[in-house]
Design an enzyme around this catalytic site. Structure first.
Site, PDB file in Angstrom:
ATOM      1  N   ASP A   1      34.808  33.576 187.421  1.00  0.00           N
ATOM      2  CA  ASP A   1      35.371  34.367 186.586  1.00  0.00           C
ATOM      3  C   ASP A   1      34.638  34.074 184.912  1.00  0.00           C
ATOM      4  O   ASP A   1      34.858  33.913 184.267  1.00  0.00           O
ATOM      5  CB  ASP A   1      36.550  33.488 186.343  1.00  0.00           C
ATOM      6  CG  ASP A   1      37.982  34.637 185.394  1.00  0.00           C
ATOM      7  OD1 ASP A   1      37.574  35.781 185.651  1.00  0.00           O
ATOM      8  OD2 ASP A   1      38.649  34.436 184.981  1.00  0.00           O
TER       9      ASP A   1
ATOM     10  N   ASP B   1      38.282  25.966 183.182  1.00  0.00           N
ATOM     11  CA  ASP B   1      38.694  27.368 184.304  1.00  0.00           C
ATOM     12  C   ASP B   1      37.751  27.364 185.487  1.00  0.00           C
ATOM     13  O   ASP B   1      37.154  28.118 185.759  1.00  0.00           O
ATOM     14  CB  ASP B   1      39.310  27.976 183.750  1.00  0.00           C
ATOM     15  CG  ASP B   1      40.209  27.913 182.201  1.00  0.00           C
ATOM     16  OD1 ASP B   1      40.696  27.041 182.578  1.00  0.00           O
ATOM     17  OD2 ASP B   1      40.336  28.838 181.610  1.00  0.00           O
TER      18      ASP B   1
END
Length: 305
Positions: free
Chosen positions: A237, A254
């Site tokens: 992502d 993340d």
């Protein structure tokens, strides 16, 4: 180098909730109220005793700022980030009466009743659990299955950070926050920012760079992507909103959706998507990029060609 993390606000647009993951601005939230101090098991200072004892710990050798003492206390300083899968809080861990402190980002994954599952199915391909009951529960999104997935997100990010931090220490080609500990679905990691003020390092999306600096950041990005490919994983992502810049260094954050590009049948697609997401940002700022050549090279380095 002390690497540091970055975070922002929650708004509403119509019926769609907007998270910090979608917003390049950062608004520090108010302080979380501590537990009632009349509890005799609470420390005289801070909100709670350190949860270091009994947690899973990050790789060794640990940075010298990691507080492992049983007498350490944690104080919550406020919410840093709201996200689709987790919320992040700023925590100071300190030894009372001393200057021994560490500033941590405590990432708490949502439970089965509240967290939003963001494109779970594609990322979870290739991740398997031993018990068929647990696998069925995850596939059917039962309450128990959602708890299992939440735990997998936390464990996957903890493992990815540890692995990439070790690679970064050896090669200098990739930077991630040091993963301090994992307890259940709470991951505590190095806060990326100014430890004195609590100001977070900017996301790449916020950076205004001259051509030379832009080219250097792109070189760092391709080095980091190459490290991931050789480790046979993809971020999954990657974007300018979950990459930060601190002291001139690119820092990836993340990573719960990290993808094993060999076990996942869509592994090559995730590599290509990561490249295109970041390449479009650099290209929009005037850098000439051959993303197809980079994708082909990363596929080769990952063993997909």
């Amino acid at each position: 180098m002390r690497e540091h993390d970055s975070y922002g606000s929650t708004t509403m647009r119509g019926k769609r909730r907007k998270f910090d993951d979608d917003d390049p601005t950062f608004v520090k939230r108010g302080r979380i109220e501590p537990a009632l101090q009349e509890d005799p098991d609470l420390p005289e200072e801070g909100d709670r005793w350190s949860t270091w004892d009994g947690a899973l710990h990050g790789p060794e050798p640990r940075p010298d700022w990691v507080r492992t003492e049983y007498g350490a206390v944690d104080t919550e300083l406020g919410m840093l980030k709201t996200g689709k899968e987790a919320d992040v809080f700023l925590v100071r861990r300190a030894i009372p009466g001393t200057d021994k402190i560490s500033m941590l980002a405590a990432k708490r994954y949502r439970d089965g009743d509240h967290r939003m599952f963001h494109r779970d199915a594609g990322y979870l391909e290739g991740r398997r659990v031993r018990r068929s009951r647990e696998m069925r529960a995850m596939n059917n999104r039962t309450a128990f299955g959602k708890e299992m997935i939440s735990g997998q997100w936390a464990m996957a990010e903890f493992g990815a950070l540890g692995r990439l931090w070790e690679i970064g220490q050896e090669s200098g080609l990739v930077c991630v926050p040091y993963p301090v500990q994992l307890v259940g679905t709470e991951l505590m990691m190095e806060f990326i920012g100014d430890w004195e003020t609590g100001e977070a390092a900017p996301r790449l999306a916020q950076v205004r760079a001259d051509p030379d600096r832009l080219a250097d950041l792109w070189r760092q990005m391709t080095d980091a992507l190459s490290v991931l490919a050789r480790a046979q994983v993809a971020h999954g992502d990657l974007s300018p909103y979950n990459t930060m810049v601190h002291d001139g260094r690119l820092v990836m954050i993340d990573l719960p959706q990290i993808v094993d590009v060999i076990a996942n049948p869509r592994g090559g697609e995730f590599i290509a998507r990561d490249v295109r997401n970041v390449a479009s940002w650099f290209r929009s700022r005037g850098l000439t990029i051959d993303e197809d050549e980079l994708i082909e090279r990363l596929h080769f380095e990952a063993g997909l060609r």
